[in-house]
Write a protein that holds these residues in place. Structure first.
Motif, PDB file in Angstrom:
ATOM      1  N   GLN A 114      -8.948  47.103 -80.411  1.00 60.51           N
ATOM      2  CA  GLN A 114     -10.042  47.905 -79.869  1.00 60.51           C
ATOM      3  C   GLN A 114     -10.321  47.534 -78.413  1.00 60.51           C
ATOM      4  O   GLN A 114     -10.588  48.405 -77.571  1.00 60.51           O
ATOM      5  N   ARG A 115     -10.226  46.265 -78.096  1.00 60.17           N
ATOM      6  CA  ARG A 115     -10.452  45.821 -76.715  1.00 60.17           C
ATOM      7  C   ARG A 115      -9.386  46.383 -75.782  1.00 60.17           C
ATOM      8  O   ARG A 115      -9.681  46.770 -74.637  1.00 60.17           O
TER       9      ARG A 115
ATOM     10  N   GLN B 234     -19.975  44.600 -85.866  1.00 62.91           N
ATOM     11  CA  GLN B 234     -18.914  43.826 -86.497  1.00 62.91           C
ATOM     12  C   GLN B 234     -18.795  44.178 -87.975  1.00 62.91           C
ATOM     13  O   GLN B 234     -17.683  44.388 -88.494  1.00 62.91           O
TER      14      GLN B 234
ATOM     15  N   TRP C 123     -10.253  41.825 -89.242  1.00 65.42           N
ATOM     16  CA  TRP C 123     -11.276  42.042 -88.223  1.00 65.42           C
ATOM     17  C   TRP C 123     -10.770  41.603 -86.844  1.00 65.42           C
ATOM     18  O   TRP C 123     -10.921  42.330 -85.857  1.00 65.42           O
TER      19      TRP C 123
ATOM     20  N   ARG D  32     -10.240  44.058 -83.772  1.00 69.56           N
ATOM     21  CA  ARG D  32     -11.063  43.831 -82.583  1.00 69.56           C
ATOM     22  C   ARG D  32     -10.198  43.716 -81.337  1.00 69.56           C
ATOM     23  O   ARG D  32     -10.523  44.296 -80.291  1.00 69.56           O
TER      24      ARG D  32
END
Length: 226
Positions: A200-201, A156, A193, A197
Protein backbone atom coordinates in the motif's frame (compact mmCIF):
# COMPACT_ATOMS: atom_id res chain seq x y z
CA UNK A 1 -6.63 -79.32 11.24
CA UNK A 2 -9.20 -76.70 12.20
CA UNK A 3 -7.87 -73.44 13.56
CA UNK A 4 -9.28 -72.24 16.90
CA UNK A 5 -11.86 -69.48 16.57
CA UNK A 6 -10.55 -66.01 17.30
CA UNK A 7 -12.81 -64.25 19.80
CA UNK A 8 -14.37 -61.05 18.46
CA UNK A 9 -13.03 -57.88 20.03
CA UNK A 10 -15.12 -54.83 20.73
CA UNK A 11 -13.97 -51.68 18.92
CA UNK A 12 -12.20 -49.22 21.16
CA UNK A 13 -14.24 -46.08 21.64
CA UNK A 14 -12.30 -42.94 20.93
CA UNK A 15 -12.11 -40.34 23.63
CA UNK A 16 -13.67 -36.96 22.99
CA UNK A 17 -16.63 -34.88 24.09
CA UNK A 18 -18.76 -36.45 26.75
CA UNK A 19 -21.90 -37.79 25.11
CA UNK A 20 -25.25 -38.98 26.30
CA UNK A 21 -28.21 -40.16 24.31
CA UNK A 22 -29.75 -37.12 22.64
CA UNK A 23 -26.69 -34.87 22.40
CA UNK A 24 -23.23 -33.94 23.59
CA UNK A 25 -22.90 -32.56 27.10
CA UNK A 26 -21.11 -29.22 27.32
CA UNK A 27 -20.30 -26.94 30.22
CA UNK A 28 -21.99 -23.53 30.06
CA UNK A 29 -21.46 -20.60 32.40
CA UNK A 30 -24.32 -18.43 33.60
CA UNK A 31 -23.36 -14.94 34.75
CA UNK A 32 -26.26 -13.21 36.52
CA UNK A 33 -27.40 -11.30 39.57
CA UNK A 34 -29.35 -12.92 42.38
CA UNK A 35 -32.53 -11.29 41.03
CA UNK A 36 -32.23 -13.51 37.96
CA UNK A 37 -32.10 -16.68 40.05
CA UNK A 38 -35.06 -15.55 42.16
CA UNK A 39 -37.23 -15.20 39.05
CA UNK A 40 -36.27 -18.55 37.48
CA UNK A 41 -36.31 -20.51 40.74
CA UNK A 42 -38.74 -23.41 40.42
CA UNK A 43 -38.98 -23.23 36.62
CA UNK A 44 -38.20 -26.27 34.51
CA UNK A 45 -34.59 -26.04 33.36
CA UNK A 46 -32.53 -28.49 31.27
CA UNK A 47 -29.28 -27.18 32.79
CA UNK A 48 -27.66 -29.60 35.23
CA UNK A 49 -25.60 -28.08 38.04
CA UNK A 50 -21.93 -29.04 37.74
CA UNK A 51 -19.89 -30.68 40.43
CA UNK A 52 -17.67 -27.91 41.70
CA UNK A 53 -19.81 -25.32 39.94
CA UNK A 54 -20.28 -23.19 43.04
CA UNK A 55 -21.01 -19.48 42.94
CA UNK A 56 -18.14 -17.23 41.91
CA UNK A 57 -18.44 -13.50 42.42
CA UNK A 58 -17.40 -11.42 39.41
CA UNK A 59 -15.98 -8.38 41.14
CA UNK A 60 -14.91 -6.30 38.14
CA UNK A 61 -18.51 -5.39 37.29
CA UNK A 62 -20.17 -2.29 38.79
CA UNK A 63 -22.85 -4.56 40.29
CA UNK A 64 -22.31 -7.93 41.93
CA UNK A 65 -22.67 -10.71 39.38
CA UNK A 66 -22.37 -14.39 40.17
CA UNK A 67 -21.20 -17.20 37.89
CA UNK A 68 -22.57 -20.72 37.99
CA UNK A 69 -21.42 -23.68 35.87
CA UNK A 70 -23.97 -26.05 34.36
CA UNK A 71 -23.98 -28.98 31.96
CA UNK A 72 -26.27 -28.77 28.94
CA UNK A 73 -27.16 -31.51 26.46
CA UNK A 74 -26.71 -30.01 22.99
CA UNK A 75 -29.70 -30.56 20.75
CA UNK A 76 -32.39 -28.19 19.42
CA UNK A 77 -34.98 -29.23 22.01
CA UNK A 78 -32.79 -28.66 25.07
CA UNK A 79 -31.32 -25.45 23.61
CA UNK A 80 -34.82 -24.02 23.15
CA UNK A 81 -35.79 -25.07 26.69
CA UNK A 82 -32.60 -23.56 28.14
CA UNK A 83 -33.12 -20.31 26.24
CA UNK A 84 -36.76 -20.05 27.42
CA UNK A 85 -35.54 -20.49 30.98
CA UNK A 86 -32.78 -17.91 30.45
CA UNK A 87 -35.15 -15.41 28.80
CA UNK A 88 -37.51 -15.61 31.78
CA UNK A 89 -34.82 -14.18 34.06
CA UNK A 90 -33.56 -11.45 31.73
CA UNK A 91 -36.29 -8.94 32.65
CA UNK A 92 -34.98 -9.00 36.22
CA UNK A 93 -31.35 -8.92 35.08
CA UNK A 94 -30.65 -7.46 31.60
CA UNK A 95 -26.91 -8.03 32.20
CA UNK A 96 -27.27 -11.82 32.39
CA UNK A 97 -25.32 -13.95 29.93
CA UNK A 98 -24.98 -17.61 29.06
CA UNK A 99 -21.47 -18.53 27.84
CA UNK A 100 -20.79 -21.61 25.73
CA UNK A 101 -17.33 -23.24 25.64
CA UNK A 102 -14.67 -22.31 23.05
CA UNK A 103 -14.45 -25.98 22.05
CA UNK A 104 -17.92 -25.84 20.48
CA UNK A 105 -17.79 -26.99 16.85
CA UNK A 106 -18.59 -24.46 14.13
CA UNK A 107 -21.87 -26.20 13.27
CA UNK A 108 -22.93 -26.15 16.91
CA UNK A 109 -22.03 -22.46 17.28
CA UNK A 110 -24.20 -21.68 14.26
CA UNK A 111 -27.03 -23.65 15.84
CA UNK A 112 -26.74 -21.64 19.06
CA UNK A 113 -26.80 -18.35 17.11
CA UNK A 114 -29.78 -19.48 15.01
CA UNK A 115 -31.98 -20.78 17.82
CA UNK A 116 -31.22 -17.83 20.12
CA UNK A 117 -32.07 -15.34 17.35
CA UNK A 118 -35.33 -17.15 16.56
CA UNK A 119 -36.35 -16.68 20.21
CA UNK A 120 -35.51 -12.97 20.31
CA UNK A 121 -32.25 -13.35 22.21
CA UNK A 122 -28.95 -11.79 21.19
CA UNK A 123 -25.62 -13.51 20.68
CA UNK A 124 -22.07 -12.23 20.46
CA UNK A 125 -18.70 -13.93 20.07
CA UNK A 126 -15.93 -12.80 22.41
CA UNK A 127 -12.33 -13.76 22.91
CA UNK A 128 -9.26 -14.29 20.75
CA UNK A 129 -8.20 -17.35 18.75
CA UNK A 130 -8.88 -20.61 20.64
CA UNK A 131 -10.52 -18.71 23.50
CA UNK A 132 -13.30 -17.25 21.31
CA UNK A 133 -16.76 -18.40 22.39
CA UNK A 134 -20.46 -17.62 22.02
CA UNK A 135 -22.35 -15.60 24.64
CA UNK A 136 -26.16 -15.53 24.67
CA UNK A 137 -27.65 -12.27 25.97
CA UNK A 138 -31.12 -11.01 26.78
CA UNK A 139 -33.32 -9.13 24.28
CA UNK A 140 -32.48 -5.68 25.70
CA UNK A 141 -28.77 -6.21 26.43
CA UNK A 142 -26.03 -4.19 24.75
CA UNK A 143 -24.08 -6.98 23.06
CA UNK A 144 -20.94 -5.10 22.05
CA UNK A 145 -18.78 -2.93 24.26
CA UNK A 146 -16.83 -1.32 21.44
CA UNK A 147 -13.30 -0.30 22.37
CA UNK A 148 -12.38 3.23 21.38
CA UNK A 149 -9.46 3.40 18.92
CA UNK A 150 -7.60 6.18 17.20
CA UNK A 151 -7.97 6.54 13.43
CA UNK A 152 -4.62 4.88 12.70
CA UNK A 153 -5.47 1.74 14.68
CA UNK A 154 -8.96 1.57 13.16
CA UNK A 155 -7.34 1.77 9.71
CA UNK A 156 -4.98 -1.07 10.64
CA UNK A 157 -7.86 -3.28 11.87
CA UNK A 158 -9.93 -2.63 8.75
CA UNK A 159 -7.18 -3.55 6.29
CA UNK A 160 -5.87 -6.42 8.39
CA UNK A 161 -9.38 -7.89 8.30
CA UNK A 162 -9.84 -7.31 4.55
CA UNK A 163 -6.44 -8.71 3.59
CA UNK A 164 -6.98 -11.66 5.93
CA UNK A 165 -10.24 -12.51 4.15
CA UNK A 166 -8.53 -12.20 0.75
CA UNK A 167 -5.87 -14.63 1.98
CA UNK A 168 -8.55 -17.15 2.95
CA UNK A 169 -8.62 -16.63 6.72
CA UNK A 170 -11.98 -16.99 8.47
CA UNK A 171 -11.91 -14.07 10.87
CA UNK A 172 -14.46 -11.37 11.71
CA UNK A 173 -13.71 -7.68 11.92
CA UNK A 174 -14.64 -7.62 15.61
CA UNK A 175 -12.27 -10.51 16.28
CA UNK A 176 -9.44 -8.61 14.57
CA UNK A 177 -10.17 -5.56 16.75
CA UNK A 178 -10.02 -7.72 19.88
CA UNK A 179 -6.74 -9.27 18.72
CA UNK A 180 -5.18 -5.85 18.17
CA UNK A 181 -6.40 -4.48 21.51
CA UNK A 182 -5.11 -7.57 23.36
CA UNK A 183 -1.85 -7.47 21.35
CA UNK A 184 -2.44 -11.10 20.35
CA UNK A 185 -2.48 -10.96 16.55
CA UNK A 186 -1.52 -14.40 15.14
CA UNK A 187 1.77 -14.55 13.25
CA UNK A 188 0.07 -15.45 9.95
CA UNK A 189 -2.26 -12.45 10.11
CA UNK A 190 0.59 -10.15 11.19
CA UNK A 191 2.63 -11.20 8.13
CA UNK A 192 -0.38 -10.57 5.86
CA UNK A 193 -0.81 -7.11 7.38
CA UNK A 194 2.86 -6.17 6.98
CA UNK A 195 2.99 -7.34 3.36
CA UNK A 196 -0.21 -5.50 2.50
CA UNK A 197 0.94 -2.36 4.31
CA UNK A 198 4.25 -2.32 2.38
CA UNK A 199 2.44 -2.76 -0.94
CA UNK A 200 0.00 0.00 0.00
CA UNK A 201 2.87 2.38 0.76
CA UNK A 202 4.41 1.70 -2.67
CA UNK A 203 1.07 2.46 -4.35
CA UNK A 204 0.78 5.71 -2.40
CA UNK A 205 4.29 6.74 -3.49
CA UNK A 206 3.49 5.86 -7.13
CA UNK A 207 0.33 7.96 -7.02
CA UNK A 208 2.22 10.89 -5.50
CA UNK A 209 4.95 10.63 -8.17
CA UNK A 210 2.39 10.57 -10.99
CA UNK A 211 0.46 13.47 -9.51
CA UNK A 212 3.66 15.52 -9.06
CA UNK A 213 5.13 14.67 -12.49
CA UNK A 214 8.17 13.23 -10.68
CA UNK A 215 9.55 11.00 -13.46
CA UNK A 216 12.75 10.02 -11.66
CA UNK A 217 10.91 8.78 -8.56
CA UNK A 218 8.34 7.03 -10.74
CA UNK A 219 11.06 5.17 -12.71
CA UNK A 220 12.85 4.16 -9.49
CA UNK A 221 9.66 2.82 -7.94
CA UNK A 222 8.76 0.88 -11.07
CA UNK A 223 12.26 -0.64 -11.23
CA UNK A 224 12.15 -1.56 -7.53
CA UNK A 225 8.75 -3.21 -7.99
CA UNK A 226 10.00 -5.17 -10.97
Amino acid sequence: MMQPAIPATKPTRKSGNKKKKGGTLVRVILTAREEFMSVVSGRDCPLEACTGGDLVEVSEHPVVLNQRSFMLKLNPTTLEAAFRWFDAGCDADPLASLQFPPSLAKQRRAEVHRIAASMGLQTVSKGVADERCVHVLGPTASPRERVEMDAKTEHQCLWMWRWGLEAGLTVSRDEVREMVVAERVPHELQVIWEQGRDEQRVVEKLCAAVHGDDDSTLRRLVLDAG
